[in-house]
Motif scaffolding. Structure first.
Motif, mmCIF file in Angstrom:
data_model
loop_
_atom_site.group_PDB
_atom_site.id
_atom_site.type_symbol
_atom_site.label_atom_id
_atom_site.label_comp_id
_atom_site.label_asym_id
_atom_site.label_seq_id
_atom_site.Cartn_x
_atom_site.Cartn_y
_atom_site.Cartn_z
ATOM 1 N N PRO B 7 0.847 -1.198 0.000
ATOM 2 C CA PRO B 7 0.000 0.000 0.000
ATOM 3 C C PRO B 7 0.871 1.232 0.000
ATOM 4 C CG PRO B 7 -0.043 -1.084 2.160
ATOM 5 C CD PRO B 7 0.876 -1.886 1.290
ATOM 6 N N THR B 8 0.611 2.134 -0.917
ATOM 7 C CA THR B 8 1.371 3.380 -0.938
ATOM 8 C C THR B 8 0.399 4.519 -0.647
ATOM 9 O OG1 THR B 8 1.042 3.478 -3.322
ATOM 10 C CG2 THR B 8 3.138 2.613 -2.560
ATOM 11 N N ASP B 9 0.962 5.649 -0.350
ATOM 12 C CA ASP B 9 0.142 6.808 -0.010
ATOM 13 C C ASP B 9 -0.466 7.368 -1.291
ATOM 14 O OD1 ASP B 9 -0.991 9.129 0.928
ATOM 15 O OD2 ASP B 9 0.909 10.222 0.925
ATOM 16 N N LEU B 10 -1.662 6.914 -1.598
ATOM 17 C CA LEU B 10 -2.327 7.392 -2.811
ATOM 18 C C LEU B 10 -3.518 8.249 -2.411
ATOM 19 C CD1 LEU B 10 -2.206 4.070 -4.845
ATOM 20 C CD2 LEU B 10 -0.802 6.087 -5.214
ATOM 21 N N SER B 11 -3.225 9.439 -1.947
ATOM 22 C CA SER B 11 -4.297 10.334 -1.512
ATOM 23 C C SER B 11 -5.145 10.719 -2.717
ATOM 24 C CB SER B 11 -3.705 11.599 -0.895
ATOM 25 O OG SER B 11 -2.494 11.323 -0.234
ATOM 26 N N PRO B 12 -6.434 10.936 -2.480
ATOM 27 C CA PRO B 12 -7.266 11.413 -3.584
ATOM 28 C C PRO B 12 -6.820 12.817 -3.990
ATOM 29 C CG PRO B 12 -8.482 11.460 -1.517
ATOM 30 C CD PRO B 12 -7.164 10.812 -1.222
ATOM 31 N N SER B 13 -7.096 13.175 -5.235
ATOM 32 C CA SER B 13 -6.665 14.463 -5.748
ATOM 33 C C SER B 13 -7.338 15.602 -4.989
ATOM 34 C CB SER B 13 -7.034 14.555 -7.229
ATOM 35 O OG SER B 13 -7.169 15.903 -7.605
ATOM 36 N N PRO B 14 -6.546 16.546 -4.483
ATOM 37 C CA PRO B 14 -7.148 17.707 -3.809
ATOM 38 C C PRO B 14 -7.963 18.561 -4.770
ATOM 39 C CG PRO B 14 -4.757 17.949 -3.960
ATOM 40 C CD PRO B 14 -5.082 16.576 -4.461
ATOM 41 N N LEU B 15 -7.616 18.530 -6.051
ATOM 42 C CA LEU B 15 -8.383 19.307 -7.031
ATOM 43 C C LEU B 15 -9.797 18.730 -7.171
ATOM 44 C CD1 LEU B 15 -5.722 19.911 -9.836
ATOM 45 C CD2 LEU B 15 -6.421 21.446 -7.993
ATOM 46 N N ALA B 16 -9.879 17.388 -7.221
ATOM 47 C CA ALA B 16 -11.192 16.753 -7.323
ATOM 48 C C ALA B 16 -12.023 17.066 -6.088
ATOM 49 C CB ALA B 16 -11.026 15.245 -7.503
ATOM 50 N N ALA B 17 -11.373 17.118 -4.926
ATOM 51 C CA ALA B 17 -12.093 17.424 -3.689
ATOM 52 C C ALA B 17 -12.680 18.836 -3.754
ATOM 53 C CB ALA B 17 -11.152 17.286 -2.490
ATOM 54 N N VAL B 18 -11.898 19.776 -4.283
ATOM 55 C CA VAL B 18 -12.382 21.155 -4.409
ATOM 56 C C VAL B 18 -13.567 21.203 -5.393
ATOM 57 C CG1 VAL B 18 -11.785 23.474 -5.232
ATOM 58 C CG2 VAL B 18 -10.163 22.190 -3.814
ATOM 59 N N GLU B 19 -13.453 20.442 -6.466
ATOM 60 C CA GLU B 19 -14.557 20.448 -7.441
ATOM 61 C C GLU B 19 -15.840 19.862 -6.842
ATOM 62 O OE1 GLU B 19 -12.556 18.855 -10.930
ATOM 63 O OE2 GLU B 19 -11.421 20.747 -10.932
ATOM 64 N N ILE B 117 12.652 17.248 -1.757
ATOM 65 C CA ILE B 117 11.722 18.054 -2.542
ATOM 66 C C ILE B 117 11.691 19.453 -1.956
ATOM 67 C CG2 ILE B 117 9.283 18.315 -3.147
ATOM 68 C CD1 ILE B 117 9.064 15.273 -3.138
ATOM 69 N N LEU B 118 12.159 20.437 -2.712
ATOM 70 C CA LEU B 118 12.124 21.811 -2.208
ATOM 71 C C LEU B 118 10.651 22.191 -2.073
ATOM 72 C CD1 LEU B 118 15.107 23.641 -3.923
ATOM 73 C CD2 LEU B 118 15.055 21.872 -2.146
ATOM 74 N N SER B 119 10.261 22.610 -0.879
ATOM 75 C CA SER B 119 8.850 22.706 -0.512
ATOM 76 C C SER B 119 8.466 24.122 -0.118
ATOM 77 C CB SER B 119 8.607 21.724 0.654
ATOM 78 O OG SER B 119 7.245 21.690 0.993
ATOM 79 N N PRO B 120 7.216 24.581 -0.290
ATOM 80 C CA PRO B 120 6.111 23.830 -0.865
ATOM 81 C C PRO B 120 6.379 23.494 -2.341
ATOM 82 C CG PRO B 120 5.468 26.112 -0.494
ATOM 83 C CD PRO B 120 6.803 25.915 0.148
ATOM 84 N N GLN B 121 5.660 22.463 -2.830
ATOM 85 C CA GLN B 121 5.990 21.882 -4.118
ATOM 86 C C GLN B 121 4.735 21.567 -4.923
ATOM 87 O OE1 GLN B 121 6.493 20.254 -1.173
ATOM 88 N NE2 GLN B 121 5.059 18.548 -1.277
ATOM 89 N N TRP B 122 4.954 21.322 -6.195
ATOM 90 C CA TRP B 122 3.921 20.823 -7.106
ATOM 91 C C TRP B 122 3.190 19.666 -6.418
ATOM 92 C CZ3 TRP B 122 5.024 16.536 -11.020
ATOM 93 C CH2 TRP B 122 3.924 16.332 -11.856
ATOM 94 N N LEU B 123 1.861 19.676 -6.460
ATOM 95 C CA LEU B 123 1.132 18.738 -5.600
ATOM 96 C C LEU B 123 1.267 17.270 -5.973
ATOM 97 C CD1 LEU B 123 -1.529 18.243 -7.438
ATOM 98 C CD2 LEU B 123 -2.459 20.180 -6.215
ATOM 99 N N SER B 124 1.811 16.948 -7.137
ATOM 100 C CA SER B 124 1.999 15.532 -7.486
ATOM 101 C C SER B 124 3.373 14.996 -7.083
ATOM 102 C CB SER B 124 1.822 15.345 -8.994
ATOM 103 O OG SER B 124 0.510 15.657 -9.392
ATOM 104 N N PRO B 349 -6.379 23.817 -0.717
ATOM 105 C CA PRO B 349 -5.792 23.903 0.627
ATOM 106 C C PRO B 349 -4.281 23.691 0.574
ATOM 107 C CG PRO B 349 -7.683 22.388 0.602
ATOM 108 C CD PRO B 349 -7.365 22.730 -0.823
ATOM 109 N N GLY B 350 -3.539 24.478 1.356
ATOM 110 C CA GLY B 350 -2.082 24.459 1.305
ATOM 111 C C GLY B 350 -1.460 23.117 1.613
ATOM 112 N N ARG B 351 -2.124 22.311 2.410
ATOM 113 C CA ARG B 351 -1.584 21.016 2.826
ATOM 114 C C ARG B 351 -1.179 20.152 1.634
ATOM 115 N NH1 ARG B 351 0.415 17.398 3.421
ATOM 116 N NH2 ARG B 351 0.533 15.753 4.976
ATOM 117 N N ALA B 352 -1.851 20.351 0.487
ATOM 118 C CA ALA B 352 -1.525 19.562 -0.701
ATOM 119 C C ALA B 352 -0.126 19.878 -1.226
ATOM 120 C CB ALA B 352 -2.547 19.837 -1.805
ATOM 121 N N PHE B 353 0.442 20.986 -0.785
ATOM 122 C CA PHE B 353 1.734 21.431 -1.329
ATOM 123 C C PHE B 353 2.892 21.241 -0.348
ATOM 124 C CE2 PHE B 353 -1.812 23.762 -3.082
ATOM 125 C CZ PHE B 353 -1.646 23.549 -4.437
ATOM 126 N N GLY B 354 2.568 20.747 0.841
ATOM 127 C CA GLY B 354 3.632 20.549 1.821
ATOM 128 C C GLY B 354 3.034 20.340 3.200
#
Lengths: 389, 389
Positions: B7-19, B117-124, B349-354
């Motif tokens: 199992p890897t950390d496959l969080s759902p897309s924060p963009l989909a959550a916003v939509e 990863i220099l943070s905050p970073q691209w959400l993927s 939400p900022g959490r997606a970036f770091g």
């Protein structure tokens, strides 16, 4: 520079090697029967479209699972094929069958797990398992089943079962089989599903040749075998059926309850499949069943014509686009392919399809128009007649 | 059914959550500033073409590394950007920047290796490292560098060097940075390259925002820093620069001598990038430098307009398409994003970036026309003014 990670077996493409051979020989009229393709016209051409037509504009990125209108159309096609409704939510659009298999393997394997590959097999299968951190285990079955001399005494299930180990996670098969053209029937598929149930294995059913099953029964979708749907990842491609291999569109139908895991994983390979490519598939899917059946008959005719002309033993084809040439009396498949390239004919050495296939070579009988294929067959008959050096 | 693999950390897309939030609120005129995009017209529309124009027909599959005519054009663009010729053989076409980063990570990581990863970073970014079997280590730098109060005392190199461990293999950065709009200058990039040399690390330079560097010096390609080219995988995307995110085309420029490994590995993710998508990129690449510069100025104007209207502290943008809203005085970023969605404005939400960015949120100032962005800013100012519940 720093080093790379775990070295994996990343052999160069055997197709590229054949193309280099053909170029090096500089034959005036090379006939490439090494690529697995048809000479039929594509079922769709690119064009611009309005958002209303597809629910998304050409330049807009598609959702990770695919454009809803396309997933619905694919679900309808799958439902018709399976004879039972398929929920569009079970469908994941992929950048071709290669991508679909890669996403499945990354989802189900832990490092060192193994996958049984019914062999000879699609030439990318073992590399995909390696790249996903797994161990491919080839299980020779198709040559044994193809040969009237060995088929009656051959036990498909015992052969596969003998290969099951503690780390086995899945069985991969493509049916009809590339490169042999052999077709597992409903009873054989049911026996494999039963075996998978007993050992709690996944099935990865590669259905790339679904439109080219020449048998009286027609194509049998592995997922429709009793009990199979719950453990079968059904891999489909638009490349052969709709002749749009350049679009690179395939799709995956996951077992009920599994699609979400795959849809979450896919964006870690690519964000979504190209919208323009998805539109090509959307248009191609409106090709009539009659037209697809006509192409199936043409492919079957192409096989019969090639088979009658071939003076080289080869597998009897029940489906797919190629036959496997039996070069055991000649000697080495590599040597034969080199000699054929000198005569301007492209084939693929058998070793690319399985460790036990060094004395074989693949010939795609639909990669050129029938008369051109016949010309190629005449050339390679001569190479065969002269024997190895 | 059988189980899945590691199992890897496959969080759902924060963009989909916003939509989902925006749909649930059913606001009459939602303004989505959560997606990182521009409202500029696309630089290419799909169309049919003749083989002579591109060296390949629409339905034909492209070679694994990409269509030669496109690789040559990309090499010319890269050469102009770098001020030195770039061999087309170093270029690998990818199905977007996501795919490019995934291919690099799979090539360089052994299981358990880590990537800074220099943070905050691209959400993927973190998810891609997880999916490649690696361990992402966020190194907070961009908020520290963005803030005039902390920047003078902040040591970029000590911060990154403190995070280097025995399993560290690479440093990932996107510059200009998404989500902060901060830009590392030539001296800072040189210091990072020096650090990478000392610890023998790869650099993964994500150049998605290369066309949107608003600084007087303009975009600085990390690979052009002295010594960088030998260890830098330069990731480029056609999505932002040419406004064809639906095509999903990106490319990778590998260090000299490394391209072959990457080109061999890419077909284990997908056979090749869609030919129709590559043609879209080919056409888009003929967009004039003047037009691209005009779009850069429009994006900079859009930022200034938004910044003047914003009554919320936010990062100063030197490039890119977004600013990061500082909600530390407000409280929680998630709560703020929910309230803004109630007012019909989409943010992320900022959490997606770091991990350290829970009190922040990303706003893309080019995702809608300027007047629409202004309307959104007025709405979120009100949310901010009311404070958290």
């Amino acid at each position: 520079m720093p080093s790379f990670g775990t070295p994996t077996d990343l052999s160069p493409s055997p197709l590229a090697a054949v193309e280099r051979l053909l170029r090096a020989r500089g034959h005036r009229t090379p006939i490439g029967l090494h690529q697995e393709k048809t000479a039929f016209p594509p079922c769709a051409e690119p064009r611009v479209w309005e958002r209303a037509e597809f629910g998304i504009a050409p330049h807009e990125p598609a959702p990770p699972a695919g454009v809803p209108a396309l997933r619905e159309r694919l679900a309808a096609v799958a439902g018709a094929r399976r004879g039972t409704a398929v929920d569009p939510d079970r469908i994941l659009l992929t950048a071709g069958a290669t991508h679909a298999v890669a996403v499945v393997l990354h989802a189900i394997l832990r490092p060192g797990d193994d996958v049984l590959i019914l062999s000879p097999q699609w030439l990318s299968a073992t590399g995909l398992v390696h790249a996903a951190g797994g161990v491919p285990r080839e299980v020779p079955v198709f040559l044994e089943l193809s040969d009237p001399a060995t088929a009656p005494g051959f036990g498909l299930v015992p052969a596969v079962e003998a290969a099951v180990g503690p780390r086995t996670r899945a069985i991969y098969l493509n049916n009809p089989n590339n490169p042999t053209g052999h077709r597992l029937d409903a009873a054989q598929l049911a026996a494999l599903v039963d075996l998978a149930e007993r050992h709690d294995l996944w099935l990865i059913a590669d259905n790339a040749y679904e439109n080219y099953d020449f048998s009286a029964d027609g194509f049998r979708d592995t997922a429709t075998v009793d009990g199979a749907d719950a453990r079968t990842f059904a891999v489909h491609s638009c490349s052969k059926t709709y002749v749009i291999p350049g679009a690179r569109v395939g799709y995956l139908i996951s077992p009920p309850g599994c699609a979400e895991t795959l849809v979450k994983r896919s964006p870690h390979t690519l964000r979504s499949v190209s919208t323009v490519a998805q539109f090509a598939a959307f248009e191609a899917l409106s090709t009539s069943p009659g037209e697809l059946a006509a192409r199936r008959r043409l492919a079957a005719d192409a096989y019969r014509l090639a088979a009658e002309a071939l003076e080289i033993p080869h597998t009897a084809v029940a489906g797919g686009l190629s036959t496997f040439l039996d070069l055991r009396a000649y000697g080495d498949g590599e040597e034969f392919v080199r000699r054929c390239a000198e005569q301007g004919v492209g084939l693929v050495p058998g070793r690319a399809f399985g460790e036990h296939c060094a004395a074989w070579a693949r010939l795609c009988f639909t990669a050129a128009p029938p008369q051109t294929v016949l010309e190629a067959v005449h050339r390679i008959n001569k190479v065969y007649g002269k024997g190895a050096s």
